[in-house]
Design a protein around this motif. Sequence first.
Motif, mmCIF file in Angstrom:
data_model
loop_
_atom_site.group_PDB
_atom_site.id
_atom_site.type_symbol
_atom_site.label_atom_id
_atom_site.label_comp_id
_atom_site.label_asym_id
_atom_site.label_seq_id
_atom_site.Cartn_x
_atom_site.Cartn_y
_atom_site.Cartn_z
ATOM 1 N N THR A 1 37.409 41.924 42.089
ATOM 2 C CA THR A 1 37.769 41.397 43.400
ATOM 3 C C THR A 1 36.633 40.576 43.999
ATOM 4 N N LEU B 1 40.202 46.650 48.110
ATOM 5 C CA LEU B 1 38.737 46.656 48.017
ATOM 6 C C LEU B 1 38.130 47.618 49.029
ATOM 7 N N PHE C 1 47.848 39.736 45.208
ATOM 8 C CA PHE C 1 46.901 38.791 45.817
ATOM 9 C C PHE C 1 47.528 37.495 46.294
ATOM 10 N N THR D 1 44.815 42.753 48.480
ATOM 11 C CA THR D 1 43.625 42.869 47.640
ATOM 12 C C THR D 1 42.414 43.298 48.468
ATOM 13 N N MET E 1 45.976 44.958 43.915
ATOM 14 C CA MET E 1 45.310 43.753 43.404
ATOM 15 C C MET E 1 46.320 42.735 42.895
#
Length: 111
Positions: A64, A38, A27, A34, A24
Amino acid sequence: MISTTSQRLAIDDPSLAHLLYALMTAFPLLFLPTLLGLIINLGQKSSSAGALVSSHLRWQRRSTIGFMVLGGVGFSLSQIWLSAIIYLIATLWFCHRILKGWLNLTDGVAI
């Protein structure tokens, strides 16, 4: 006497959550790490993770998805200055969520 009943054990290994927080934080690199985080997170949704890891996985999913929604709102605006403000707010909010979640995971606190 040997018991034949099996109990479902909750695994509370936070290494996956640490990996997902690391993805994350990447990003700015075209948002691909990211999204990969997810996808991995959604794959772990039905696993038998413990309460600590489950709360952090849920926190990461919501962070997210919220960042993607705010980014989509910023992208859809026609005024450049307003779009830049929305992007800045979304980025600061997302960074706050990553930092708060990762620090709580390091301390062993569920979110």
